[in-house]
Design a protein around this motif. Structure first.
Motif, PDB file in Angstrom:
ATOM      1  N   CYS A  11       2.877   8.067  -9.194  1.00 39.25           N
ATOM      2  CA  CYS A  11       3.775   6.923  -9.126  1.00 39.25           C
ATOM      3  C   CYS A  11       5.174   7.413  -8.754  1.00 39.25           C
ATOM      4  N   TYR A  30       6.140   9.791 -11.695  1.00 43.38           N
ATOM      5  CA  TYR A  30       5.381   9.746 -12.935  1.00 43.38           C
ATOM      6  C   TYR A  30       3.917   9.970 -12.612  1.00 43.38           C
ATOM      7  N   ALA A  32       0.233   9.198 -13.802  1.00 43.59           N
ATOM      8  CA  ALA A  32      -0.554   8.324 -14.673  1.00 43.59           C
ATOM      9  C   ALA A  32      -2.017   8.737 -14.562  1.00 43.59           C
ATOM     10  N   GLU A  37      -2.371   2.729 -17.074  1.00 46.85           N
ATOM     11  CA  GLU A  37      -1.125   3.463 -17.279  1.00 46.85           C
ATOM     12  C   GLU A  37      -0.201   3.333 -16.064  1.00 46.85           C
ATOM     13  N   TRP A  41       3.440   1.441 -16.081  1.00 51.87           N
ATOM     14  CA  TRP A  41       4.666   2.156 -15.718  1.00 51.87           C
ATOM     15  C   TRP A  41       5.556   1.257 -14.875  1.00 51.87           C
ATOM     16  N   THR A  44       6.730  -1.982 -16.896  1.00 52.30           N
ATOM     17  CA  THR A  44       7.779  -1.684 -17.882  1.00 52.30           C
ATOM     18  C   THR A  44       9.134  -1.542 -17.204  1.00 52.30           C
ATOM     19  N   TRP A  95       8.544   0.818  -5.628  1.00 51.19           N
ATOM     20  CA  TRP A  95       7.644   1.602  -6.460  1.00 51.19           C
ATOM     21  C   TRP A  95       6.334   1.751  -5.708  1.00 51.19           C
TER      22      TRP A  95
END
Length: 126
Positions: A11, A30, A32, A37, A41, A44, A95
């Motif tokens: 991510c 990130y 995951a 998950e 991410w 959130t 993202w």
């Protein structure tokens, strides 16, 4: 030594100043280990920043969070790449979530490491 891979998602969050016509810059990343998950991410972060976004960007973020939630989850469960962007003022925030295979990192307390592992000698900052 046997090497096995594990499925997961990589991510990333990219930002781009649209007025300056600059290339996107990596803001953060990130790893995951499953679709839930990875989805959480992004969700959130969108929930966290949405109060600071202008009205249009905030509405777009909440639309992604709620109206497109099932499509997002289905895409990730099929291990398809997924991207979402919002534009706030002159900044685009994007993202990305991509399926990957993670290689395990050798654990020094675990099994026997190959001899080349002991050839590495860390040096201090120059």
């Amino acid at each position: 030594m046997r090497t096995t891979t594990g499925p997961g998602f990589w991510c990333e969050c990219w930002t781009q100043n649209l007025d300056a016509r600059q290339a996107p810059a990596l803001f953060g990343s990130y790893d995951a280990y499953d679709a839930v998950e990875a989805n959480n991410w992004v969700a959130t972060i969108l929930r966290t920043i949405s109060p600071a976004l202008d009205t249009a960007a905030c509405a777009e973020a909440w639309e992604r969070l709620y109206d497109h939630r099932i499509d997002t989850r289905r895409a990730l469960l099929r291990r398809e790449p997924w991207t979402v962007s919002v534009i706030h003022a002159s900044t685009r925030i994007t993202w990305t979530v991509r399926p990957v295979l993670f290689l395990p990192i050798a654990h020094r307390q675990g099994g026997e490491l190959p001899m080349c592992a002991y050839d590495f000698k860390p040096t201090g900052p120059e």
